[in-house]
Scaffold this active site. Structure first.
Site, PDB file in Angstrom:
ATOM      1  N   PHE A 169      -9.251 112.465 -29.210  1.00  0.00           N
ATOM      2  CA  PHE A 169      -8.051 112.416 -28.371  1.00  0.00           C
ATOM      3  C   PHE A 169      -6.813 112.744 -29.191  1.00  0.00           C
ATOM      4  CE2 PHE A 169     -11.101 109.214 -27.037  1.00  0.00           C
ATOM      5  CZ  PHE A 169     -11.189 109.362 -25.658  1.00  0.00           C
ATOM      6  N   ASP A 170      -5.913 113.513 -28.612  1.00  0.00           N
ATOM      7  CA  ASP A 170      -4.543 113.577 -29.103  1.00  0.00           C
ATOM      8  C   ASP A 170      -3.864 112.260 -28.729  1.00  0.00           C
ATOM      9  OD1 ASP A 170      -2.116 114.607 -30.111  1.00  0.00           O
ATOM     10  OD2 ASP A 170      -1.560 115.336 -28.119  1.00  0.00           O
ATOM     11  N   GLY A 171      -2.730 111.981 -29.356  1.00  0.00           N
ATOM     12  CA  GLY A 171      -2.046 110.719 -29.085  1.00  0.00           C
ATOM     13  C   GLY A 171      -0.992 110.813 -27.999  1.00  0.00           C
TER      14      GLY A 171
END
Length: 309
Positions: A169-171
Site C-alpha cells: 500500500f501507498d500511504g
C-alpha cells in the site's frame, strides 16, 4: 432452533473478509470486450454464447484471487474469506465466466450479473471490504460509498512462486487521508516536511483503505506469525522526518504493517518487485504506471492527486 431463529442466524453478518471482483479483472476479456465496443451488445452476446465452453485466459487479479481463496484451507471451521463476482455481463453471457471459474477450481459461488449496468451498487449489500475492477467509473462510485476500491492497471500481473499473499500500500490518500498530500501539492516539499514534523504526534485521518487493512490484520491475527500466509507492506515516497507521523498513526490505530519502506522519492517498482507484491495500491497515476512494470497495480482514484483540472 425455530425456522425464524435459523433465518435470523443466517442473516447475521459474518466475520469473513470479502473481496468483490469484476469479471474483466479475474479473466482476460479484452477480445470479447473489443467486440462489444466495436459491434455492440448483440454481437458480444453471440460471441460469448458460441464460446461458452472455451476457457477464458487468466486476468490481472487471477493469481491474487487464487491465493486469497487458499487461505480457507489453512483455517478450521467456516470459510474466513470469500470472493464475490460482479459483472456487467448478463447471466446468459456470464455462463462462460462461471464455466471458467469451475475449470480453474476457484471457490466462487456468489455473483451479480447486471446486463450492461454498473454492478457497484451491490458491493455494500454483499458486505465487501474491497472492490477490484478494470472500470474506473465503477471504482470511483465504490469509493464514494466508503468502500476500498482500485482500478487494476493492465499488464502488471506476475505469477509468484509461493503461496504467501502479499499486499502493498501507498500511504497518503490510500491508507491515510490526503490531508498531508494537500500541503505538498499546494506548498511544496519543504512546507510538507515542516508541517509533518510539527504534527508528528497528531494521528492522520483514515483513508479509503484503512478499513480493509484493519480487516486484513484481523485475519492475520488468526495465524501464528511464522505461519501467516499474508504479508503487508507500506511503500511510501515519504522519508525522515516525515516518517514519524506515519509510524505513530499506525500505532494509534493499533495496526501492524509487516514491512515499511520509506523511499524519499525513489521509484517504487523495483522495491515492490523485491517484496513480491501480489498487488500494490497507489493514488498517483504516474506511480501506478511505474509500479505496473513490476507488479499487479491498482489505481485508487481518491484525493487531491485525482481532482479534475
Amino acid at each position: 432452533m425455530t425456522m425464524s431463529e435459523a433465518t435470523q442466524a443466517q442473516a447475521k453478518p459474518t466475520n469473513k473478509l470479502i473481496i468483490a471482483i469484476s469479471s474483466r479483472a479475474l479473466f482476460d476479456l479484452r477480445e470479447s470486450h473489443q467486440i462489444y465496443e466495436e459491434q455492440g451488445v448483440e454481437a458480444f452476446s453471440a460471441y460469448q454464447i458460441e464460446r461458452e465452453n472455451d476457457v477464458l485466459p487468466k486476468g490481472e487479479a487471477f493469481s491474487l484471487v487464487e491465493k486469497f481463496l487458499q487461505i480457507n484451507s489453512r483455517l478450521d471451521g467456516e470459510p474466513r474469506v470469500e470472493v464475490i463476482l460482479l459483472s456487467r455481463n448478463s447471466a446468459d453471457t456470464g455462463l462462460r465466466v462461471f464455466n471458467s471459474i469451475e475449470h480453474y477450481g476457484l471457490n466462487i459461488s456468489r455473483a451479480a450479473f447486471c446486463n450492461g449496468g454498473s454492478p457497484y451498487r451491490y458491493i455494500a449489500p454483499f458486505g465487501c471490504h474491497l472492490f477490484l475492477s478494470t472500470d474506473g467509473s465503477d471504482v470511483r462510485r465504490a469509493l464514494e460509498q466508503g468502500i476500498a476500491a482500485a482500478t487494476l492497471i493492465p499488464g502488471g500481473a506476475r505469477q509468484r512462486g509461493d503461496d504467501t499473499l502479499r499486499f502493498a500500500f501507498d500511504g497518503d490518500a490510500v491508507i491515510f487521508s490526503d490531508e498531508a498530500e494537500q500541503i505538498f501539492k499546494r506548498d511544496g516539499l519543504a512546507a510538507f516536511t515542516t508541517a509533518e514534523r510539527a504534527s508528528a504526534r497528531l494521528p492522520l485521518q483514515g483513508g479509503p483503505f484503512k478499513g480493509f487493512l484493519e480487516a486484513l490484520q484481523q485475519l492475520q491475527s488468526e495465524f501464528r506469525p511464522e505461519q501467516c500466509p499474508i504479508r503487508t507492506a507500506l511503500v511510501t515516497a515519504r522519508s525522515a522526518p516525515a516518517h514519524e507521523r506515519v509510524i505513530r498513526t499506525l500505532r494509534a490505530w493499533n495496526i501492524r504493517i509487516d514491512e515499511s519502506i520509506f523511499l524519499g522519492g525513489l521509484p517504487k517498482g523495483e522495491f515492490l518487485g523485491a517484496f513480491g507484491a501480489d498487488v500494490f495500491f497507489d493514488d498517483q497515476p504516474n506511480h501506478c504506471a511505474s509500479a505496473a512494470a513490476h507488479v499487479a497495480t491498482g489505481h485508487v482514484p481518491h484525493g487531491v492527486a485525482n481532482l479534475e483540472e
